[in-house]
Design a protein around this motif. Structure first.
Motif, PDB file in Angstrom:
ATOM      1  N   UNK A   1       0.801  -1.285   0.151  1.00 57.84           N
ATOM      2  CA  UNK A   1      -0.133  -0.016  -0.080  1.00 57.84           C
ATOM      3  C   UNK A   1       1.007   1.259  -0.067  1.00 57.84           C
ATOM      4  N   UNK A   2       1.862   1.247   1.043  1.00 57.11           N
ATOM      5  CA  UNK A   2       2.747   2.396   0.908  1.00 57.11           C
ATOM      6  C   UNK A   2       3.554   2.548  -0.522  1.00 57.11           C
ATOM      7  N   UNK A   3       3.878   1.550  -1.093  1.00 58.60           N
ATOM      8  CA  UNK A   3       4.553   1.847  -2.357  1.00 58.60           C
ATOM      9  C   UNK A   3       3.486   2.360  -3.510  1.00 58.60           C
TER      10      UNK A   3
ATOM     11  N   UNK B   1       0.136  18.713   1.373  1.00 56.74           N
ATOM     12  CA  UNK B   1       0.808  17.747   1.959  1.00 56.74           C
ATOM     13  C   UNK B   1       2.081  17.820   2.426  1.00 56.74           C
ATOM     14  N   UNK B   2       2.992  18.137   1.545  1.00 57.65           N
ATOM     15  CA  UNK B   2       4.337  18.459   1.269  1.00 57.65           C
ATOM     16  C   UNK B   2       4.713  19.596   2.819  1.00 57.65           C
ATOM     17  N   UNK B   3       4.017  20.515   2.599  1.00 56.38           N
ATOM     18  CA  UNK B   3       4.389  21.445   3.758  1.00 56.38           C
ATOM     19  C   UNK B   3       3.813  21.016   5.036  1.00 56.38           C
ATOM     20  N   UNK B   4       2.616  20.468   5.060  1.00 59.83           N
ATOM     21  CA  UNK B   4       2.295  20.152   6.421  1.00 59.83           C
ATOM     22  C   UNK B   4       3.084  18.930   7.107  1.00 59.83           C
ATOM     23  N   UNK B   5       3.645  18.145   5.878  1.00 60.77           N
ATOM     24  CA  UNK B   5       4.467  17.027   6.581  1.00 60.77           C
ATOM     25  C   UNK B   5       5.771  17.421   7.238  1.00 60.77           C
ATOM     26  N   UNK B   6       6.302  18.718   6.564  1.00 64.77           N
ATOM     27  CA  UNK B   6       7.643  19.258   7.213  1.00 64.77           C
ATOM     28  C   UNK B   6       7.224  19.730   8.263  1.00 64.77           C
ATOM     29  N   UNK B   7       6.354  20.563   8.492  1.00 61.26           N
ATOM     30  CA  UNK B   7       5.880  21.306   9.901  1.00 61.26           C
ATOM     31  C   UNK B   7       5.568  20.438  10.823  1.00 61.26           C
TER      32      UNK B   7
ATOM     33  N   UNK C   1      -3.298   4.251   6.807  1.00 56.82           N
ATOM     34  CA  UNK C   1      -2.685   5.049   6.181  1.00 56.82           C
ATOM     35  C   UNK C   1      -3.797   6.006   5.178  1.00 56.82           C
ATOM     36  N   UNK C   2      -4.966   5.421   4.949  1.00 55.85           N
ATOM     37  CA  UNK C   2      -5.936   6.089   4.316  1.00 55.85           C
ATOM     38  C   UNK C   2      -6.433   7.258   4.828  1.00 55.85           C
TER      39      UNK C   2
ATOM     40  N   UNK D   1       3.453   9.722   8.032  1.00 56.01           N
ATOM     41  CA  UNK D   1       4.431   8.585   7.107  1.00 56.01           C
ATOM     42  C   UNK D   1       5.122   9.797   6.297  1.00 56.01           C
ATOM     43  N   UNK D   2       4.785  10.586   5.474  1.00 54.75           N
ATOM     44  CA  UNK D   2       5.441  11.790   4.754  1.00 54.75           C
ATOM     45  C   UNK D   2       6.445  12.411   5.594  1.00 54.75           C
ATOM     46  N   UNK D   3       6.095  12.748   6.697  1.00 49.23           N
ATOM     47  CA  UNK D   3       7.221  13.492   7.699  1.00 49.23           C
ATOM     48  C   UNK D   3       8.237  12.466   7.833  1.00 49.23           C
ATOM     49  N   UNK D   4       7.973  11.213   8.307  1.00 51.44           N
ATOM     50  CA  UNK D   4       9.009  10.333   8.534  1.00 51.44           C
ATOM     51  C   UNK D   4       9.842   9.930   7.266  1.00 51.44           C
TER      52      UNK D   4
END
Length: 518
Positions: A73-75, A189-195, A214-215, A223-226
């Protein structure tokens, strides 16, 4: 892709490529005995992306998933992002009709699903989606997910992706009507995960749990953060408290995210002292308040930081954080302070911003706000009146500027001319030592209009009467807040993300007080 686009783009799939370039041999994902390095993971994501593009899918096409947590699923999630396509995660727990509605609404070109979730319905799903990919031992050979990873084509797909391109369409639960598709772009998503990395003190050396689905936006954001950092994610299927503790000990997990009920389940488990959980350093919880008894026990017994993260699909999480230093300093349903990228304010019905300690609707601004609702301009406009995103939650800012949650607008109980916040009643119920989980709702009553009604699940092996629980409530609540009735039940109806489905209880117990003027 053009050189200019590649030069300054913000795209979710790039997270994996960058981390793999820096940490190719670091373990990215642990799933049972299977371990994927960042190089392996990146290569598989690229293979899946090329597979989708070779099917003829183009920018703007949707790929839907009906999956539980797995490395496959992650892939698929990050492969879809790399291909510049739109990921549409469908909660496996919704009805077949709702799944069909979502697939039709987004005109999904491909459906990826766990075999267990589509068993007996493959023909129906195949009729809606041109391409069906299946994860699981029961999958037909031609449908197997592994077929998508056979190519040696591991180069990064050359796709023109803009930061405001829609990356995901996540559907709300639909508890009060047709579910709404929330349009989320790459930047959000990108910015939220960095914050989140900064707000939750994440580090590259962290080994984090993957328990929550993850859904759901919260777990996906983490997940994106890590993955930004190059940390390791350990997939923990289902949730058994003892199996969880074994995994923490074995994998030396440092960072976990779960529901308060999950923390209660292992902290009070008879085998708690058997396991070495000293690796844990940060415990994030969400979806529900943490009772003070469990919080104090967790901090004392584990010796790690606890924090609450809040957000919603429409405002990619986290939007605010109740930080470790405030957990025991402040008491009540606090959501804490705004995240680095979010403005938080309290607004009245006319659009005026309110001062401290004034109750109104919680509103937000920030780069993580949704683009809107799919095919629903009316609801989109309603959600962004007066230039702010409206959450549908009531709250206020305390004297220190911390956000206090009062209730969902729709969950406020109006009883005998008084407003009762259901969450305040629930916090008292959950703090009763013998209670595992609890919820409060308003039910129709001839005298009170709505009667405060408690539904309670006791801890395994514990016994208590409704009179015991009511006596406790009378000690800790105002007279008008005390439940008129306590119903002890074996379990509460939950979504797959652990939220209690109050509407089901309201419907089932609609006539509880029909012949009762208590």
């Amino acid at each position: 892709m053009s050189e200019i686009t590649a030069l300054n783009r913000v795209a979710i799939g790039d997270i994996i490529r960058r981390t793999a370039a820096k940490n190719p041999d670091k373990t990215a994902v642990v799933s049972g005995e299977k371990r994927l390095t960042y190089k392996d993971f990146n290569d598989d994501c690229n293979r899946f992306a090329h597979y989708l593009l070779d099917l003829g899918l183009q920018k703007g096409d949707s790929v839907a998933t009906i999956c539980g947590n797995s490395w496959q699923f992650l892939v698929s999630i990050f492969g879809i992002a790399k291909a510049g396509l739109i990921w549409v995660p469908i909660n496996p727990g919704v009805s077949f009709n709702e799944k069909v509605y979502i697939l039709s609404e987004v005109q999904a070109k491909v459906l990826l699903a766990d075999e267990v979730f589509i068993k007996g319905k493959k023909e129906e799903f195949s009729a809606i989606c041109p391409e069906l990919i299946v994860i699981g031992e029961g999958a037909l050979e031609a449908e197997k997910f592994e077929n998508t990873l056979q190519s040696n084509h591991t180069a990064e797909p050359e796709v023109n992706i803009g930061d405001r391109d829609i990356a995901q369409i996540m559907f709300t639960s639909g508890t009060t009507g047709t579910p709404k598709g929330v349009l989320i772009n790459h930047q959000a998503v990108f910015i939220a995960s960095l914050a989140n990395i900064i707000e939750a003190g994440m580090v590259k050396e962290d080994i984090a749990t993957l328990i929550m689905p993850v859904f759901h936006c919260a777990q996906h954001a983490l997940v994106a953060s890590f993955f930004h950092l190059g940390s390791t994610l350990v997939i923990i299927p289902g949730y058994d408290p003892e199996a969880f503790m074994k995994t923490v000990e074995k994998e030396k997990i440092t960072w976990m995210f779960g529901l308060p009920i999950m923390y209660r389940a292992f902290l009070y488990h008879p085998s708690f002292k058997k396991y070495n959980l000293s690796s844990l350093r940060y415990c994030l919880y969400a979806m529900a308040p943490m009772d003070r008894n469990t919080l104090e026990k967790g901090i004392k017994e584990l010796g790690c930081d606890f924090a609450l993260g809040s957000g919603q699909t429409e405002m990619y999480p986290a939007t605010c954080v109740f930080k470790p230093e405030d957990q025991l300093r402040k008491s009540g349903p606090y959501w804490g302070v705004a995240s680095l990228i979010t403005d938080i304010a309290i607004m009245d019905e006319k659009g005026s911003l309110l001062g401290k300690k004034e109750v109104g609707e919680i509103v937000h601004r920030g780069p993580n706000v949704m683009d809107g609702y799919l095919n629903n301009p009316e609801e989109t406009n309603r959600a962004r009146q007066f230039g702010w995103h409206h959450t549908g939650d009531l709250g206020y800012l305390d004297e220190d500027g911390l956000l206090m949650f009062v209730d969902r607008k729709k969950d406020m109980i109006k009883t005998g001319g008084e407003n009762v916040a259901s969450i305040q009643v629930e916090q008292v119920l959950i703090s009763y030592p013998k209670v595992l989980n609890a919820v409060a709702v308003g039910l129709p009553h001839e005298r009170w209009v709505e009667a405060v009604t408690a539904f309670v699940v006791l801890k395994p092996g514990e016994t208590a009467t409704k009179e015991d629980i009511l006596a406790y409530c009378k000690e800790h609540l105002g007279s008008f807040q005390v439940p008129k009735e306590v119903v002890i039940v074996p379990e509460l109806p939950l979504t797959t993300t652990g939220k209690i489905q109050k509407h089901i209880l309201r419907d089932k117990y609609q006539s509880l007080y029909s012949n009762n003027l208590v």
